[in-house]
Design a protein around this motif. Structure first.
Motif, PDB file in Angstrom:
ATOM      1  N   TYR A  24       0.798  -0.955   0.093  1.00 20.61           N
ATOM      2  CA  TYR A  24      -0.502   0.074  -0.065  1.00 20.61           C
ATOM      3  C   TYR A  24       1.256   1.375  -0.134  1.00 20.61           C
ATOM      4  CZ  TYR A  24      -2.844   3.557   1.945  1.00 20.61           C
ATOM      5  OH  TYR A  24      -3.525   4.865   2.937  1.00 20.61           O
ATOM      6  N   ILE A  25       1.827   0.978   1.015  1.00 16.84           N
ATOM      7  CA  ILE A  25       2.612   2.837   1.475  1.00 16.84           C
ATOM      8  C   ILE A  25       3.851   2.620  -0.220  1.00 16.84           C
ATOM      9  CG2 ILE A  25       4.439   3.673   2.477  1.00 16.84           C
ATOM     10  CD1 ILE A  25       1.578   3.719   3.583  1.00 16.84           C
ATOM     11  N   ASN A  26       4.138   1.402  -0.675  1.00 15.87           N
ATOM     12  CA  ASN A  26       4.766   1.209  -1.318  1.00 15.87           C
ATOM     13  C   ASN A  26       4.749   2.030  -3.153  1.00 15.87           C
ATOM     14  OD1 ASN A  26       7.785   0.786   0.123  1.00 15.87           O
ATOM     15  ND2 ASN A  26       6.651  -1.245  -0.260  1.00 15.87           N
ATOM     16  N   ASN A  27       2.958   1.323  -3.070  1.00 16.66           N
ATOM     17  CA  ASN A  27       2.736   2.145  -4.911  1.00 16.66           C
ATOM     18  C   ASN A  27       2.459   3.862  -4.282  1.00 16.66           C
ATOM     19  OD1 ASN A  27       1.999  -0.509  -5.430  1.00 16.66           O
ATOM     20  ND2 ASN A  27       0.010  -0.723  -4.511  1.00 16.66           N
ATOM     21  N   ILE A  28       2.219   4.244  -3.153  1.00 15.38           N
ATOM     22  CA  ILE A  28       1.910   5.835  -2.850  1.00 15.38           C
ATOM     23  C   ILE A  28       3.881   6.740  -3.202  1.00 15.38           C
ATOM     24  CG2 ILE A  28       1.028   7.180  -1.758  1.00 15.38           C
ATOM     25  CD1 ILE A  28      -0.686   5.997  -0.331  1.00 15.38           C
TER      26      ILE A  28
ATOM     27  N   LEU B  91       5.419   4.936  -5.095  1.00 17.70           N
ATOM     28  CA  LEU B  91       5.799   5.395  -6.844  1.00 17.70           C
ATOM     29  C   LEU B  91       4.972   6.358  -7.632  1.00 17.70           C
ATOM     30  CD1 LEU B  91       5.819   1.183  -6.852  1.00 17.70           C
ATOM     31  CD2 LEU B  91       8.100   3.072  -7.081  1.00 17.70           C
ATOM     32  N   PHE B  92       3.579   5.889  -6.930  1.00 17.93           N
ATOM     33  CA  PHE B  92       3.410   7.250  -7.832  1.00 17.93           C
ATOM     34  C   PHE B  92       3.442   9.050  -7.666  1.00 17.93           C
ATOM     35  CE2 PHE B  92      -0.241  10.550  -7.263  1.00 17.93           C
ATOM     36  CZ  PHE B  92      -0.360  10.843  -8.069  1.00 17.93           C
ATOM     37  N   ILE B  93       4.259   9.177  -6.026  1.00 19.89           N
ATOM     38  CA  ILE B  93       4.689  10.463  -5.006  1.00 19.89           C
ATOM     39  C   ILE B  93       6.117  10.436  -6.199  1.00 19.89           C
ATOM     40  CG2 ILE B  93       5.952  11.113  -4.230  1.00 19.89           C
ATOM     41  CD1 ILE B  93       3.704  10.017  -1.791  1.00 19.89           C
ATOM     42  N   LYS B  94       6.856   9.990  -6.606  1.00 16.76           N
ATOM     43  CA  LYS B  94       7.783  10.034  -6.925  1.00 16.76           C
ATOM     44  C   LYS B  94       8.293  10.345  -8.601  1.00 16.76           C
ATOM     45  CE  LYS B  94      11.220   8.275  -3.708  1.00 16.76           C
ATOM     46  NZ  LYS B  94      12.319   6.984  -4.035  1.00 16.76           N
ATOM     47  N   GLU B  95       7.132   9.823  -9.400  1.00 13.59           N
ATOM     48  CA  GLU B  95       6.698   9.724 -10.690  1.00 13.59           C
ATOM     49  C   GLU B  95       5.824  11.106 -11.445  1.00 13.59           C
ATOM     50  OE1 GLU B  95       4.533   7.875 -14.697  1.00 13.59           O
ATOM     51  OE2 GLU B  95       4.298   6.715 -12.816  1.00 13.59           O
ATOM     52  N   ALA B  96       5.094  11.939  -9.955  1.00 22.62           N
ATOM     53  CA  ALA B  96       4.164  13.131 -10.087  1.00 22.62           C
ATOM     54  C   ALA B  96       5.244  14.361 -10.073  1.00 22.62           C
ATOM     55  CB  ALA B  96       3.041  12.955  -8.887  1.00 22.62           C
ATOM     56  N   VAL B  97       6.256  13.981  -8.761  1.00 21.81           N
ATOM     57  CA  VAL B  97       6.965  14.646  -8.474  1.00 21.81           C
ATOM     58  C   VAL B  97       8.290  15.277  -9.703  1.00 21.81           C
ATOM     59  CG1 VAL B  97       9.324  15.708  -7.198  1.00 21.81           C
ATOM     60  CG2 VAL B  97       7.042  14.473  -6.322  1.00 21.81           C
ATOM     61  N   ASP B  98       9.201  13.724 -10.433  1.00 24.85           N
ATOM     62  CA  ASP B  98       9.449  14.141 -11.738  1.00 24.85           C
ATOM     63  C   ASP B  98       8.426  14.527 -12.860  1.00 24.85           C
ATOM     64  OD1 ASP B  98      11.713  13.578 -13.223  1.00 24.85           O
ATOM     65  OD2 ASP B  98      10.357  11.844 -13.884  1.00 24.85           O
ATOM     66  N   LYS B  99       6.952  14.312 -13.164  1.00 28.17           N
ATOM     67  CA  LYS B  99       6.419  14.720 -14.204  1.00 28.17           C
ATOM     68  C   LYS B  99       5.874  16.220 -14.178  1.00 28.17           C
ATOM     69  CE  LYS B  99       6.317   9.855 -16.091  1.00 28.17           C
ATOM     70  NZ  LYS B  99       5.990   9.029 -16.256  1.00 28.17           N
ATOM     71  N   THR B 100       5.829  16.693 -13.013  1.00 31.74           N
ATOM     72  CA  THR B 100       4.558  17.131 -12.404  1.00 31.74           C
ATOM     73  C   THR B 100       5.261  18.828 -11.942  1.00 31.74           C
ATOM     74  OG1 THR B 100       3.242  16.340 -11.418  1.00 31.74           O
ATOM     75  CG2 THR B 100       2.754  15.461 -13.287  1.00 31.74           C
ATOM     76  N   ASP B 101       4.226  19.680 -11.782  1.00 31.38           N
ATOM     77  CA  ASP B 101       4.610  20.240 -10.023  1.00 31.38           C
ATOM     78  C   ASP B 101       3.504  20.242  -9.315  1.00 31.38           C
ATOM     79  OD1 ASP B 101       6.407  21.919 -11.850  1.00 31.38           O
ATOM     80  OD2 ASP B 101       4.911  22.941 -12.559  1.00 31.38           O
ATOM     81  N   THR B 102       3.336  19.370  -8.873  1.00 33.18           N
ATOM     82  CA  THR B 102       1.678  18.334  -8.147  1.00 33.18           C
ATOM     83  C   THR B 102       2.208  18.931  -6.680  1.00 33.18           C
ATOM     84  OG1 THR B 102       0.566  17.117  -9.575  1.00 33.18           O
ATOM     85  CG2 THR B 102       0.431  17.044  -7.464  1.00 33.18           C
ATOM     86  N   LEU B 103       1.782  18.995  -5.564  1.00 33.18           N
ATOM     87  CA  LEU B 103       2.466  18.821  -4.114  1.00 33.18           C
ATOM     88  C   LEU B 103       1.697  18.382  -3.731  1.00 33.18           C
ATOM     89  CD1 LEU B 103       1.708  22.887  -2.941  1.00 33.18           C
ATOM     90  CD2 LEU B 103       3.621  21.660  -3.348  1.00 33.18           C
TER      91      LEU B 103
END
Length: 291
Positions: free
Chosen positions: A123-127, A129-141
């Motif tokens: 559960y935590i690792n899926n979140i 992985l998403f966070i790292k992709e979002a930080v890499d590709k977007t400006d999302t907080l």
């Protein structure tokens, strides 16, 4: 300056979990239709720039959340989403690269609030992985939330549960400190670029069955924010999850008239005097945080 810092829009009241800290709604389960959402955005545009996709329900369940994000961008809104995070793998392609998406809040305490859930590491690792992709590709907080402290002290069971989660977070972001040694309840810490963690005390949803007190206190409902339930009911704040303080329905009346009604004005004027005028508010402990 616009009237509200944020407007909560409940795009669904359906949830895939049954958290012990979150009372299940007795309202008719519903997904908001896109045309209803569009009408809401048109009516609130002059009142806010920021919308939040939740009151009750899990927003990632909505099958058209990508279209809701696109429409929000077209009409000039920034969107904040609060999610339990269990569906992030299924929904990520509908979230990533959406320019309207300002922030995602992950309620990590949801996992331990459901006794049937298993495999916390996954559960935590899926979140993450998403966070790292979002930080890499977007400006999302990103905000990671652990809102499960008790008022006296964190219990041994809570400490053990939280430590398992914090171990993974600390390892994943190469932190050289223990999070609970520096985090202060109700205040977040930055753990990576655009990634924050916040621990806070568990709050109790207001209920007409709770003990009514003298009503002293303050609330920002109708001052800095307002909420719209999935059926269009306008309520003063995001904690009125059953629409008890029904100010009117945005599908049947103008939002501008609803928030200027006598009932709405009485609520605002009451809290200006540090006095709750509504029965539900007098049974809500959250207002005591702002004494």
């Amino acid at each position: 300056m616009k009237k509200y810092k944020k407007v909560y829009i409940e795009i669904t009241n359906i949830c895939n979990l049954a958290c012990e800290f979150c009372p299940q709604t007795i309202r008719q389960p519903e997904f908001m239709k896109l045309e209803v959402f569009s009408n809401i955005l048109d009516q609130i545009k002059s009142y806010t720039d920021y919308i939040y996709f939740h009151v009750k329900g899990e927003p990632l369940l909505h099958p058209e959340i990508d279209k809701f994000l696109d429409l929000s961008y077209e009409k000039g809104f920034k969107v904040n989403i609060t999610t339990n995070g269990t569906l992030i793998n299924k929904a990520k392609d509908k979230l990533l690269l959406k320019p309207s998406l300002r922030q995602i809040n992950f309620s990590l305490h949801s996992f331990d609030g459901n006794h049937g859930l298993q495999n916390k590491d996954e559960y935590i690792n899926n979140i993450i992985l998403f966070i790292k992709e979002a930080v890499d590709k977007t400006d999302t907080l990103i905000s990671l939330r652990l809102w499960n402290l008790d008022e006296d002290n964190i219990t041994n069971l809570q400490r053990k549960r939280n430590r398992q989660i914090l171990d993974i977070i600390e390892s994943s972001f190469d932190l050289d400190y223990k999070i609970e040694e520096i985090v202060i309840p109700s205040r977040g810490i930055k753990i990576a670029d655009r990634v924050y963690l916040n621990q806070d005390y568990e709050f109790k949803w207001p209920d007409l069955k709770e003990i009514e007190d003298e009503g002293r206190g303050f609330c920002y409902g109708l001052k800095s924010h307002v909420a719209i339930l999935v059926d269009g009911t306008v309520v003063p704040c995001c904690l009125d999850g059953e629409g008890i303080i029904n100010l009117g329905n945005i599908n049947k009346a103008l939002f501008s008239e609803i928030i200027e009604s006598d009932r709405a004005k009485n609520i605002v004027n009451g809290f200006s005097r540090r006095q709750a005028v509504e029965e539900l508010c007098r049974r809500c402990s959250y207002r005591k945080r702002f004494w």
